[in-house]
Design an enzyme around this catalytic site. Sequence first.
Site, PDB file in Angstrom:
ATOM      1  N   GLY A   1       0.794  -1.231   0.000  1.00  0.00           N
ATOM      2  CA  GLY A   1       0.000   0.000   0.000  1.00  0.00           C
ATOM      3  C   GLY A   1       0.829   1.286   0.000  1.00  0.00           C
ATOM      4  CB  ILE A   2       0.111   4.513   1.657  1.00  0.00           C
ATOM      5  CG1 ILE A   2      -1.237   4.761   0.962  1.00  0.00           C
ATOM      6  CG2 ILE A   2       0.827   5.842   1.928  1.00  0.00           C
ATOM      7  CD1 ILE A   2      -2.281   5.463   1.825  1.00  0.00           C
TER       8      ILE A   2
ATOM      9  CG  ASP B   1       4.417  -4.452   7.437  1.00  0.00           C
ATOM     10  OD1 ASP B   1       3.608  -5.057   8.157  1.00  0.00           O
ATOM     11  OD2 ASP B   1       4.071  -3.631   6.569  1.00  0.00           O
TER      12      ASP B   1
ATOM     13  CG  ASP C   1       2.868  -5.210  16.762  1.00  0.00           C
ATOM     14  OD1 ASP C   1       2.714  -3.973  16.770  1.00  0.00           O
ATOM     15  OD2 ASP C   1       1.945  -6.018  16.965  1.00  0.00           O
TER      16      ASP C   1
ATOM     17  CB  ALA D   1       2.489   0.831  10.653  1.00  0.00           C
TER      18      ALA D   1
ATOM     19  CG  LEU E   1     -18.637   4.174  21.130  1.00  0.00           C
ATOM     20  CD1 LEU E   1     -17.189   3.723  21.057  1.00  0.00           C
ATOM     21  CD2 LEU E   1     -18.715   5.617  21.574  1.00  0.00           C
ATOM     22  CB  ALA E   2     -23.702   0.651  20.067  1.00  0.00           C
TER      23      ALA E   2
ATOM     24  CE1 TYR F   1      -7.241   4.390  10.329  1.00  0.00           C
ATOM     25  CE2 TYR F   1      -8.855   5.966   9.491  1.00  0.00           C
ATOM     26  CZ  TYR F   1      -7.661   5.279   9.352  1.00  0.00           C
ATOM     27  OH  TYR F   1      -6.881   5.498   8.248  1.00  0.00           O
TER      28      TYR F   1
ATOM     29  CE  LYS G   1      -4.583   6.559  10.777  1.00  0.00           C
ATOM     30  NZ  LYS G   1      -3.155   6.332  10.465  1.00  0.00           N
TER      31      LYS G   1
HETATM   32  P1  NAD Z   1      -2.505  -1.108   4.437  1.00  0.00           P
HETATM   33  O1  NAD Z   1      -3.408  -1.823   5.381  1.00  0.00           O
HETATM   34  O2  NAD Z   1      -2.543  -1.489   2.995  1.00  0.00           O
HETATM   35  O3  NAD Z   1      -0.987  -1.230   4.945  1.00  0.00           O
HETATM   36  C1  NAD Z   1      -0.639  -0.997   6.283  1.00  0.00           C
HETATM   37  C2  NAD Z   1       0.648  -1.719   6.573  1.00  0.00           C
HETATM   38  O4  NAD Z   1       0.932  -1.506   7.955  1.00  0.00           O
HETATM   39  C3  NAD Z   1       0.525  -3.235   6.369  1.00  0.00           C
HETATM   40  O5  NAD Z   1       1.618  -3.710   5.639  1.00  0.00           O
HETATM   41  C4  NAD Z   1       0.489  -3.765   7.775  1.00  0.00           C
HETATM   42  O6  NAD Z   1       1.048  -5.079   7.909  1.00  0.00           O
HETATM   43  C5  NAD Z   1       1.319  -2.729   8.526  1.00  0.00           C
HETATM   44  N1  NAD Z   1       1.022  -2.737   9.950  1.00  0.00           N
HETATM   45  C6  NAD Z   1      -0.191  -2.778  10.538  1.00  0.00           C
HETATM   46  N2  NAD Z   1      -0.043  -2.845  11.883  1.00  0.00           N
HETATM   47  C7  NAD Z   1       1.282  -2.840  12.127  1.00  0.00           C
HETATM   48  C8  NAD Z   1       2.042  -2.900  13.321  1.00  0.00           C
HETATM   49  N3  NAD Z   1       1.445  -3.010  14.517  1.00  0.00           N
HETATM   50  N4  NAD Z   1       3.387  -2.875  13.231  1.00  0.00           N
HETATM   51  C9  NAD Z   1       3.988  -2.792  12.020  1.00  0.00           C
HETATM   52  N5  NAD Z   1       3.316  -2.737  10.855  1.00  0.00           N
HETATM   53  C10 NAD Z   1       1.968  -2.775  10.916  1.00  0.00           C
HETATM   54  O7  NAD Z   1      -2.794   0.445   4.657  1.00  0.00           O
HETATM   55  P2  NAD Z   1      -2.703   1.657   3.611  1.00  0.00           P
HETATM   56  O8  NAD Z   1      -4.035   1.789   2.960  1.00  0.00           O
HETATM   57  O9  NAD Z   1      -1.507   1.561   2.770  1.00  0.00           O
HETATM   58  O10 NAD Z   1      -2.584   2.888   4.647  1.00  0.00           O
HETATM   59  C11 NAD Z   1      -1.344   3.342   5.145  1.00  0.00           C
HETATM   60  C12 NAD Z   1      -1.594   4.453   6.146  1.00  0.00           C
HETATM   61  O11 NAD Z   1      -2.385   5.473   5.536  1.00  0.00           O
HETATM   62  C13 NAD Z   1      -2.361   4.003   7.382  1.00  0.00           C
HETATM   63  O12 NAD Z   1      -1.881   4.688   8.521  1.00  0.00           O
HETATM   64  C14 NAD Z   1      -3.778   4.416   7.075  1.00  0.00           C
HETATM   65  O13 NAD Z   1      -4.527   4.629   8.256  1.00  0.00           O
HETATM   66  C15 NAD Z   1      -3.555   5.688   6.291  1.00  0.00           C
HETATM   67  N6  NAD Z   1      -4.676   5.998   5.393  1.00  0.00           N
HETATM   68  C16 NAD Z   1      -4.982   5.223   4.296  1.00  0.00           C
HETATM   69  C17 NAD Z   1      -6.035   5.573   3.453  1.00  0.00           C
HETATM   70  C18 NAD Z   1      -6.406   4.779   2.219  1.00  0.00           C
HETATM   71  O14 NAD Z   1      -7.319   5.184   1.484  1.00  0.00           O
HETATM   72  N7  NAD Z   1      -5.754   3.685   1.892  1.00  0.00           N
HETATM   73  C19 NAD Z   1      -6.802   6.690   3.759  1.00  0.00           C
HETATM   74  C20 NAD Z   1      -6.481   7.443   4.879  1.00  0.00           C
HETATM   75  C21 NAD Z   1      -5.407   7.098   5.679  1.00  0.00           C
END
Ligand code: NAD
Length: 452
Positions: free
Chosen positions: A223-224, A243, A266, A294, A302-303, A358, A362
């Site tokens: 991902g990102i 990761d 982690d 990450a 919430l409920a 979440y 954030k």
């Molecule tokens: P994703 O779920 O595709 O990737 C997240 C990565 O973080 C995964 O590889 C996962 O294994 C790793 N990860 C999770 N928990 C972890 C931990 N405890 N220790 C180490 N690694 C861990 O997510 P993404 O969509 O690529 O998003 C990346 C960031 O951008 C996140 O913080 C997410 O909240 C934020 N974000 C994403 C979007 C979107 O549209 N994709 C939108 C807003 C914010």
Amino acid sequence: MSDLLMKLGRSPATAGIVKMLGLPHPVQLARAPGGYEAQPFAGKNVLLARAGNGYALASLQAAVLEAGATLLDDRPSSPEERLDILILDATCCTVPADYRALYDFFHPVMRRISPNGRVLLVAALPEEAEDPVAAAAARGIEGFSRSLGKELGKNGTTVNLAYVARDAVDRLAGVVRFFCGVQATYVSGQAVHVRSRVPAPAGLPFEQALKGKVALVTGSARGIGKATAERLAQEGAQVVCLDVPGAADALHQTCIAIGALPLMMDISSPDTPRRIADFFREKFGGLDIVVHNAGVTRDRTLANMKEHYWDLVVNINFAAIGAIDALLLSEKTLRDYGRIVCLSSISGVAGNFGQTNYAATKAALIGYVAAQAPRLATRGICINAVAPGFIETAMTEEMPFMTREVGRRLNSLKQGGKPRDVAELVTFLSTPGAYGISGDTIRVCGQGMIGA
Ligand code: NAD
């Protein structure tokens, strides 16, 4: 992932049907496959002006010329000539009558702006204004800028605003290159603050901007995070990808492709900050860039929210970041002139149904960077947050069709962003050239309507 409507709109066989049904027809957004160039504006037509006696013009002029632009003021331009970049120094707008300059600059050329054009407005910092009306006049430019972004977005044009302090105009070069460059593909409707609170770094390289820097990207197996690791490496950084052990295979593949080192842990484990700090001290003597990417979602109203979902999200998305930074900063493992970028979210800006946990974490990051920035300034360290909107990732692919369709169209560019678009902003904020910006949260959302 694929955007069916975009495909249909582009195919000669189906484009007519898309038009006939009045469906959105998103433009193909320009993206740069490579790294930064010395003269990214070469061949671009740039219209640059100032309203009244604006104080940023000379710096803006120097920035665009150094970037290789052709300034249209230099020669007569035909009415048919397309404009690629428009920059207005509006730092002198201090009374309502000064707004006329906005109309006079933009109105005559609105139909000449190229697809994927770039508009940058530069305004005075409202907090520096001499009286409330002047502060209001500066702040009002933001409303103009955001509205213009909504009018021009269907063409792929982005519109952003830089508030600049009087003593920080020399920090605009990097800002101009990013917000007027191809890398700002999915960044629109944003307002950044350029200040002189952080001392200037020794060098401001435009190409290979991160050469010699060591960067940590958490959650970079996919991902990102993965796109960010790739982009930082492309700019010359030595990247370390972190990761969870369960993502080891994907993490190793990313690392091999970009010459990065893997760290499997982690981030929410109590011993992780110590292990990270020791790793960087031993291998590199420290590090320069930390990207807290990450993050996890555990969505429930919430409920219906289970206690352990609540705790898991708070621990990973918020507590872990504070704990890692606390150690890296107290022991100065993060070197002077370092950069920290936190991944926030539109949910943190606007809130979201089923995301109380979440969104709280954030939003906390938005507060965190704002509070940390002045504390880190004397060491030359900048800290900012990036808030993605609808980004085409595995996460959004799993949404129900209609939710996904609505989500990706609810922005000025009428399409979802790519992980690379987020990586571009994170990379810019990691460069020495972003030294004017600290404490800000910038969205990568195509000017999403939610929370705008
Ligand atoms: P994703 O779920 O595709 O990737 C997240 C990565 O973080 C995964 O590889 C996962 O294994 C790793 N990860 C999770 N928990 C972890 C931990 N405890 N220790 C180490 N690694 C861990 O997510 P993404 O969509 O690529 O998003 C990346 C960031 O951008 C996140 O913080 C997410 O909240 C934020 N974000 C994403 C979007 C979107 O549209 N994709 C939108 C807003 C914010």
